[in-house]
Design an enzyme around this catalytic site. Structure first.
Site, mmCIF file in Angstrom:
data_model
loop_
_atom_site.group_PDB
_atom_site.id
_atom_site.type_symbol
_atom_site.label_atom_id
_atom_site.label_comp_id
_atom_site.label_asym_id
_atom_site.label_seq_id
_atom_site.Cartn_x
_atom_site.Cartn_y
_atom_site.Cartn_z
ATOM 1 N N ARG A 17 -45.773 57.801 -47.566
ATOM 2 C CA ARG A 17 -46.986 56.998 -47.765
ATOM 3 C C ARG A 17 -46.691 55.685 -48.491
ATOM 4 N NH1 ARG A 17 -49.910 58.097 -51.697
ATOM 5 N NH2 ARG A 17 -49.775 60.362 -51.634
ATOM 6 N N TYR A 40 -65.886 41.074 -35.309
ATOM 7 C CA TYR A 40 -65.772 42.429 -34.741
ATOM 8 C C TYR A 40 -66.795 43.360 -35.419
ATOM 9 C CZ TYR A 40 -63.265 46.682 -33.287
ATOM 10 O OH TYR A 40 -62.911 47.892 -32.752
ATOM 11 N N ASP A 74 -58.611 37.212 -38.510
ATOM 12 C CA ASP A 74 -58.301 38.290 -37.571
ATOM 13 C C ASP A 74 -57.798 37.617 -36.294
ATOM 14 O OD1 ASP A 74 -58.397 40.206 -35.552
ATOM 15 O OD2 ASP A 74 -60.171 41.212 -36.357
ATOM 16 N N LYS A 94 -54.004 46.575 -29.937
ATOM 17 C CA LYS A 94 -54.316 45.771 -28.752
ATOM 18 C C LYS A 94 -53.034 45.190 -28.160
ATOM 19 C CE LYS A 94 -58.313 47.021 -30.206
ATOM 20 N NZ LYS A 94 -59.157 46.197 -31.054
HETATM 21 C C1 LIG Z 1 -59.836 46.439 -32.229
HETATM 22 C C2 LIG Z 1 -60.106 45.352 -33.170
HETATM 23 C C3 LIG Z 1 -60.150 45.576 -34.555
HETATM 24 C C4 LIG Z 1 -59.947 46.938 -35.165
HETATM 25 O O1 LIG Z 1 -58.678 47.427 -34.908
HETATM 26 P P1 LIG Z 1 -58.386 49.020 -34.787
HETATM 27 O O2 LIG Z 1 -56.907 49.052 -34.598
HETATM 28 O O3 LIG Z 1 -59.177 49.534 -33.627
HETATM 29 O O4 LIG Z 1 -58.828 49.622 -36.073
HETATM 30 C C5 LIG Z 1 -60.421 44.503 -35.375
HETATM 31 N N1 LIG Z 1 -60.639 43.267 -34.872
HETATM 32 C C6 LIG Z 1 -60.603 43.023 -33.559
HETATM 33 C C7 LIG Z 1 -60.846 41.639 -33.070
HETATM 34 C C8 LIG Z 1 -60.342 44.045 -32.653
HETATM 35 O O5 LIG Z 1 -60.336 43.799 -31.346
#
Ligand SMILES: *Cc1c(COP(=O)(O)O)cnc(C)c1O
Length: 390
Positions: A54, A107, A179, A204
């Site tokens: 961890r 998001y 982000d 993603k």
């Molecule tokens: C999917 C996504 C998240 C969250 O990510 P996870 O890996 O699903 O927790 C945050 N911001 C954007 C723009 C996303 O597409």
């Protein structure tokens, strides 16, 4: 030896003159320490070494270092999802009485995190249109500690002016968190434009194969200061197997992005010519409002792998299009090797009222494409076939 005693005890493998060529998957939860003094020094970070998964593990460090380099960051760390990465920023940089400014297009779960979870912790959040810099400046308070925006916003793909947002944040002694999931570091490196922290949902395009949930956070040493401790203490750490898979996925990110962005440009231009399509949203289109901003901030002449469009026939047309899009699966996620589509009204933005959705430009006819690495011909044929029913 008694069968009961056949446990994997050291030495597990004799030391050999050759090293594995690819990073081995190391699934241990704990490491064997030489002495209390060594354990003490490693846990106190005065010498390098692993003790407990961890707190850090080789597969995570390998991947974090790649993310650090891709973003030109001073430091990078991994979390067990994109949301865990954003949560770590919230927990590391904010406390009760602080204020946050977030993009109103953020998001959905990020909005819930700051507005609902943040409120429970005594953190106040204001949502603004981060494309309107005056609105951002006006939303800044004395106690604003964090500004949060997305490089390319969901689902209409507006581009954030990262340099300008950084200046506003810094003028108020706040940090800028970007982000970058819809862009990836191939298209944009927010830290170079003045952001303090950049977050990627590795789930993603970065991993790119729809088989892992993982997040990364990178930034300046100052902004990252409390992140590793928060990741360990709040239990947000990454798992070695996910990191191992994502390291493998990341190796092909640049070539996947090259193909996907090229395909996205072709798809956007193709959709623009279709009579059933009312609007196409893609920052790479000549007609896009924020194309100049995108050209200034993006690298390699790439504008991302997401394309959104609005069907003239509204929800009925979207239902028909999705039913007939045999080659394009309806998956409410993004960034896989194959093209997929999503319907924001019924998935990512279903928590909003119709009025709120319309204010963001989302209607029943809005379809969001996550463009994959197939041939451009495949993609055009698949779109044309699906449009035929309209
Ligand atoms: C999917 C996504 C998240 C969250 O990510 P996870 O890996 O699903 O927790 C945050 N911001 C954007 C723009 C996303 O597409």
């Amino acid at each position: 030896m008694r069968p009961d005693d056949i446990l994997p005890r050291p030495p597990h493998v004799p030391p050999l003159p050759t090293q594995p060529h690819t990073p081995p998957l190391q699934l241990t939860s704990v490491w064997e320490c030489d002495s209390p003094a060594q354990a003490d020094a490693m846990l106190g970070k005065s010498i390098p070494g692993y003790v407990y998964q961890r707190d850090g593990h080789p597969n995570g460090d390998t991947l974090a270092e790649l993310c650090r380099q891709l973003h030109g960051a001073e430091q990078a760390a991994l979390a067990n999802s994109g949301m865990a990465a954003i949560s770590a920023v919230l927990l590391a940089t904010l406390k009760a009485g602080d204020h946050v400014v977030v993009s109103r297009r953020i998001y959905g779960k990020t909005m819930v995190l700051f507005q609902q979870e943040g409120a429970r912790l005594g953190i106040e959040t204001t949502a603004v249109d981060t494309c309107d810099l005056n609105a951002v400046a006006a939303a800044m308070e004395k106690n604003t500690r964090l500004v949060v925006a997305e490089t390319i916003a969901n689902p209409l793909l507006e581009v954030a002016d990262i340099r300008a947002l950084g200046k506003i944040a810094h003028f108020h002694q706040a940090l800028l968190l970007v982000d970058n999931t819809f862009a990836t570091p191939i298209v944009c490196r927010p830290l170079a434009l003045g952001a303090d922290l950049v977050m990627e949902s590795l789930t993603k395009m970065m991993n790119g194969h729809s088989d892992v949930i993982l997040g990364a956070i990178a930034g300046t040493t100052a902004a990252m200061q409390r992140i590793p401790a928060v990741l360990s203490t709040w239990g947000l750490a990454s798992h070695p197997f996910d990191c191992w898979l994502a390291t493998r996925g990341l190796a092909t990110l640049a070539v996947r992005m090259e193909r996907a962005c090229k395909n996205a440009q072709i798809a956007a231009e193709f959709l623009q010519q279709q009579s059933a399509v009312k609007n196409v949203f893609y920052p790479g289109l000549k007609s896009a409002n924020d194309r100049d901003l995108a050209v200034r901030q993006f690298t390699r002449d790439q504008f991302g792998y997401m394309v959104t469009f609005e069907l003239a026939g509204g929800r009925a047309a979207a239902d028909a299009f999705i039913a007939s899009a045999q080659q394009i699966p309806f998956c409410p996620s993004l960034g896989s090797i194959g093209t997929s589509l999503s319907h924001p009204e019924t998935t990512s933005h279903r928590g909003l009222t119709e009025e709120e959705r319309l204010a963001l430009g989302i209607t029943g006819g809005t379809i969001r494409l996550s463009v994959g690495i197939e041939s451009p011909e495949f993609l055009q044929e698949a779109l044309a076939a699906a449009l035929q029913v309209l």
